[in-house]
Motif scaffolding. Structure first.
Motif, PDB file in Angstrom:
ATOM      1  N   ASP A 113       0.804  -1.237   0.000  1.00 11.95           N
ATOM      2  CA  ASP A 113       0.000   0.000   0.000  1.00 11.95           C
ATOM      3  C   ASP A 113       0.829   1.276   0.000  1.00 11.95           C
ATOM      4  O   ASP A 113       0.383   2.310   0.491  1.00 11.95           O
ATOM      5  N   HIS A 114       2.042   1.201  -0.517  1.00  7.21           N
ATOM      6  CA  HIS A 114       2.862   2.409  -0.635  1.00  7.21           C
ATOM      7  C   HIS A 114       3.514   2.452  -2.013  1.00  7.21           C
ATOM      8  O   HIS A 114       3.716   1.417  -2.649  1.00  7.21           O
ATOM      9  N   GLN A 115       3.853   3.654  -2.450  1.00  9.53           N
ATOM     10  CA  GLN A 115       4.596   3.850  -3.696  1.00  9.53           C
ATOM     11  C   GLN A 115       5.797   4.747  -3.398  1.00  9.53           C
ATOM     12  O   GLN A 115       5.770   5.508  -2.430  1.00  9.53           O
ATOM     13  N   PHE A 116       6.795   4.654  -4.280  1.00  8.45           N
ATOM     14  CA  PHE A 116       7.982   5.488  -4.090  1.00  8.45           C
ATOM     15  C   PHE A 116       7.970   6.668  -5.060  1.00  8.45           C
ATOM     16  O   PHE A 116       7.533   6.546  -6.203  1.00  8.45           O
ATOM     17  N   HIS A 117       8.482   7.802  -4.583  1.00  6.20           N
ATOM     18  CA  HIS A 117       8.862   8.874  -5.513  1.00  6.20           C
ATOM     19  C   HIS A 117      10.366   9.070  -5.333  1.00  6.20           C
ATOM     20  O   HIS A 117      10.833   9.340  -4.218  1.00  6.20           O
TER      21      HIS A 117
END
Ligand code: PMV
Length: 329
Positions: free
Chosen positions: A105-109
């Motif tokens: 449930d997380h994404q990276f920038h």
């Protein structure tokens, strides 16, 4: 052990919330004096031989941000403040690597700044993956030992394992199938008067990636059979030369090693030649300069650009002959 098992083994417990919002890392680019060319395991980037490099004064700085998937549905990547398209090989390579550590449930920038041109044979993938691993270590507060960070960086790009350290660095090839003994180790020696400069020839994208070029060389070049023994001898001589501050030996061994690597790829099927006509002109200029009494040697990676090795005392004279060069150390 595959890459996924390797990550799980090295990181042990998955990161726990609450995560820090940002992590950052900075790593130097490294230039091999004795090259890594050929993998015994292409998935884990395990090398056939050990190698030896010098970390230089060009860096990749990476900041990584973790964003809940509710706010962002895919990862994003900026390189030198420009958005990198999802379809690019660079985006795919980085994001695939990050999948091994992405919390559910997380994404990276990711925002990455390179002091040097990307994919022009200036080994920016090395500092890139090393900076990324250092940024992840910061983001997830892993506090991993340098040796483990070196292994993780190696899983991104082989030569990245050396960019975890400054100065002279040896990458031990290791013998284990899981690669847990294949990491970089810094040498204790320093050599402040040893200089490296960069002669730019072309910053165009490489015609063939170093990974593919290595595989092709190992599989088809008759000269590659000689390479592992040549590297063992070169490593021994180069390390002794560094200890004794014997520039003539270090320079000639480094130059011979780079030329042997290029000879092995040139004799692969089909031939691989990264050099351009200007590369050959610079080589001739180096050899003439040396004949005229100024000690300068070359090394070259998987690209057309040339790096010069010389001593600080000859710096002014050298830049008169190579005005287009840029200092790397
Ligand atoms: O780490 P890679 O896959 O970019 O390979 C690097 C290969 C050379 O730069 C040509 C040699 C080296 O040891 O850095």
């Amino acid at each position: 052990m595959n890459k996924k098992d390797c990550f799980a083994h090295l990181i042990k417990a998955p990161p726990k919330e609450p995560f820090k919002k940002y992590g950052s890392g900075r790593a130097p680019m490294n230039i091999a004096l004795i090259k890594y060319w050929g993998k015994r395991d292409p998935d884990l980037n395990l090398p056939i031989t050990s190698s030896l490099s010098l970390s230089v004064n060009l860096y990749t700085t990476t900041q990584i941000e973790l964003v809940p998937s509710s706010q962002k549905d895919s990862a994003s990547l900026e390189l030198n403040h420009l958005c990198v398209p999802e379809s690019s090989a660079f985006y795919q390579r980085l994001i695939q690597f990050l999948e091994y550590v992405r919390p559910p449930d997380h994404q990276f920038h990711i925002s990455t700044i390179n002091d040097m041109p990307t994919a022009a044979g200036l080994a920016s993938s090395a500092s890139g993956f090393a900076a990324l691993v250092l940024a992840l270590d910061d983001l997830f507060s892993w506090h991993l030992p340098k040796q483990t960070l070196s292994i993780l960086a190696r899983l991104g790009s082989g030569s990245a394992c050396r960019s975890i350290f400054p100065g002279f660095v040896r990458w031990e090839k290791g013998v284990r199938d899981d690669g847990l003994d294949s990491f970089a180790v810094p040498l204790t020696e320093t050599w402040p008067s040893l200089c490296m400069a960069f002669v730019p020839i072309s910053f165009d994208q490489k015609p063939i990636s170093s990974s593919r070029a290595m595989q092709q060389t190992v599989a088809t070049s008759p000269l590659y059979r000689a390479w592992p023994a040549v590297v063992d001898t070169h490593l021994l001589s180069a390390e002794t030369a560094i200890q004794q501050k014997d520039f003539t030996t270090l320079g000639s061994i480094a130059e011979q090693n780079a030329l042997a690597m290029h000879a092995s790829m040139l004799t692969s099927q089909s031939p691989i030649l990264y050099w351009l006509p200007k590369t050959i002109e610079v080589l001739h200029r180096v050899w003439k300069t040396r004949k005229d009494g100024l000690e300068v040697y070359v090394t070259m990676d998987a690209g057309p650009n040339v790096k010069l090795l010389f001593l600080e005392k000859d710096r002014t004279a050298l830049f008169e002959i190579f005005p287009e060069a840029h200092m790397l150390t």
